[in-house]
Design a protein around this motif. Structure first.
Motif, short mmCIF file in Angstrom:
data_model
loop_
_atom_site.label_atom_id
_atom_site.label_comp_id
_atom_site.label_asym_id
_atom_site.label_seq_id
_atom_site.Cartn_x
_atom_site.Cartn_y
_atom_site.Cartn_z
N THR A 278 -1.55 -7.00 3.45
CA THR A 278 -1.39 -5.43 3.33
C THR A 278 -1.82 -5.16 1.84
N THR A 279 -2.38 -4.05 1.75
CA THR A 279 -2.64 -3.39 0.31
C THR A 279 -1.98 -1.99 0.12
N GLY B 248 -9.52 -0.24 1.33
CA GLY B 248 -8.48 0.40 1.67
C GLY B 248 -8.37 1.94 1.65
N ILE C 12 -7.74 -4.94 6.27
CA ILE C 12 -8.82 -3.94 5.98
C ILE C 12 -10.31 -4.56 6.66
N VAL D 134 -2.19 -0.38 3.98
CA VAL D 134 -3.43 -0.60 4.79
C VAL D 134 -3.36 -2.11 5.16
N SER D 135 -3.51 -2.43 6.36
CA SER D 135 -3.49 -3.85 6.62
C SER D 135 -4.78 -4.35 7.22
N CYS E 22 -3.04 1.64 9.46
CA CYS E 22 -2.75 2.08 8.19
C CYS E 22 -1.73 3.24 8.41
N ALA F 288 -10.29 -4.59 -2.08
CA ALA F 288 -9.42 -4.13 -1.24
C ALA F 288 -9.14 -2.60 -1.65
N GLU G 70 -7.40 -3.73 11.89
CA GLU G 70 -7.12 -2.75 10.89
C GLU G 70 -5.97 -1.68 11.20
#
Lengths: 243, 243
Positions: free
Chosen positions: B218-219, B116, B194, B191-192, B201, B112, B199
């Motif tokens: 989310t990352t 991401g 991914i 970012v959600s 961001c 990720a 997707e």
């Protein structure tokens, strides 16, 4: 919109590329990269136009890629590993400001940290840091501070660019700094030529690593306080509690 | 020798898998994983036998994989992202000690952090740390110390598992700790989903991130002192000197 892909091709062998990277290369008219990386993919895309520049000409290479895209060609700029990890993606965005009609797309790949980890076992299961020992663009004092903080935080640590002709003693200096907070018995590993001919790895202690000579094709892994050697593999547990 | 692959399938979409991962799955009789990840690959390998276990049953899933391999089947255990980054590779080696006749092979994938990063721009061009905010297996004090050290070292930072129902305020706590050493103006991004449907961001400041609600898909990316927003993208330069 003219299309310009920035592609991480992974450690080296064709098998380690993502399908997305392969499809982008197939759709490209021109493939641009550092000579060594272009040679890794050339045989699989023989009908493409290839352009190369030497190691230190990164900005020229970026400009070349945008100029080709501006001619209406679909262009791929390739990087080893991941284009966003010590790769060209950042410089491409910086230079891309001058080429608003070209659309950039970054395609991620397997970086040396995770590619090398898979060879050594599972050293990066928990929190970790990537640090480059190259002081070409970064003051050594900054690198020193990061090595100390990463060691104090008990991170697993991956060192990129651990050595070069001009920096033969940098790994030793880095180990001495990490030994401020990490035990000499900390489990470490080195991997050379990840995903290429001559791939090899070795597990050792941080004390041994300090006195080991590595070359620029080697990636270095330093465990956290919980990392163990398990039947020759370097393995970091998922956490600090057994569940 | 019975073969057991541990495979990082990347962020989610089939396109982001490596050829090596696809070939290993093609060679497998059985594919094992957490239900959500199995559903991501099932349609591409319809003829395979699939076995799943729920989220918290990781050790059971590993034992299941070894038991299947011991029957003489070729088995793949799949993980999202990279199997060696907060993935199953480590536990597989630990449990594998009891199954010496089964040969493990770890196949890396796009994690990720790099997946991401490619969506946000190029936030991880220079040294960075990965930190999970999950305190299920790690004492919160350890996580706190790592957040502080990573911020003090001016690393770019990627947060995995930034939130869950039980840990709704953890991202805010993490931001407050990083604000000890990082400016509130530090460029950050989230970012959600991914590489999956939906997707998305967003780039924002560390101050804004502190008051942003994120979910477990989310990352979160926190820049270093040099990271900039460049036409909506989050970009970290290659170093601290212009060359």
């Amino acid at each position: 919109m003219n299309k310009l892909y920035v592609i991480g091709i992974g450690p080296g062998e064709y098998e380690q590329m993502t399908l997305r990277a392969i499809h982008a290369l197939e759709q490209s008219d021109v493939i641009i990269g550092y000579t060594v990386y272009v040679d890794l993919v050339r045989e699989h895309f023989l009908e493409k136009e290839f352009l190369t520049t030497p190691m230190t000409k990164e900005a020229d290479r970026c400009v070349m890629a945008f100029e080709e895209a501006q001619k209406g060609k679909t262009v791929s700029m390739i990087c080893s590993g991941d284009a966003g990890v010590y790769g060209m993606a950042g410089l491409m965005y910086e230079i891309g400001v001058r080429y608003p009609e070209v659309e950039l797309e970054i395609i991620p790949g397997v970086t040396a940290a995770t590619g090398g980890a898979a060879v050594l076992g599972a050293p990066l299961i928990h929190d970790f840091c990537l640090i480059s020992l190259s002081d070409l663009l970064t003051p050594w004092e900054k690198i020193e501070q990061r090595l100390l903080m990463a060691a104090k935080g008990d991170f697993s640590i991956v060192l990129y660019n651990p050595s070069s002709k001009k920096r033969a003693d940098y790994l030793k200096k880095a180990c001495d700094l990490m030994l401020t907070y990490k035990s000499g018995k900390t489990v470490c590993g080195i991997v050379s030529n990840i995903g290429r001919d001559g791939e090899s790895c070795r597990v050792m202690s941080l004390e041994e690593l300090r006195d080991t000579a590595v070359d620029m094709f080697t990636t270095v892994f330093i465990g956290n306080s919980q990392t163990r050697e398990l039947e020759g593999k370097m393995v970091t547990p998922r956490g600090y509690r057994n569940v």
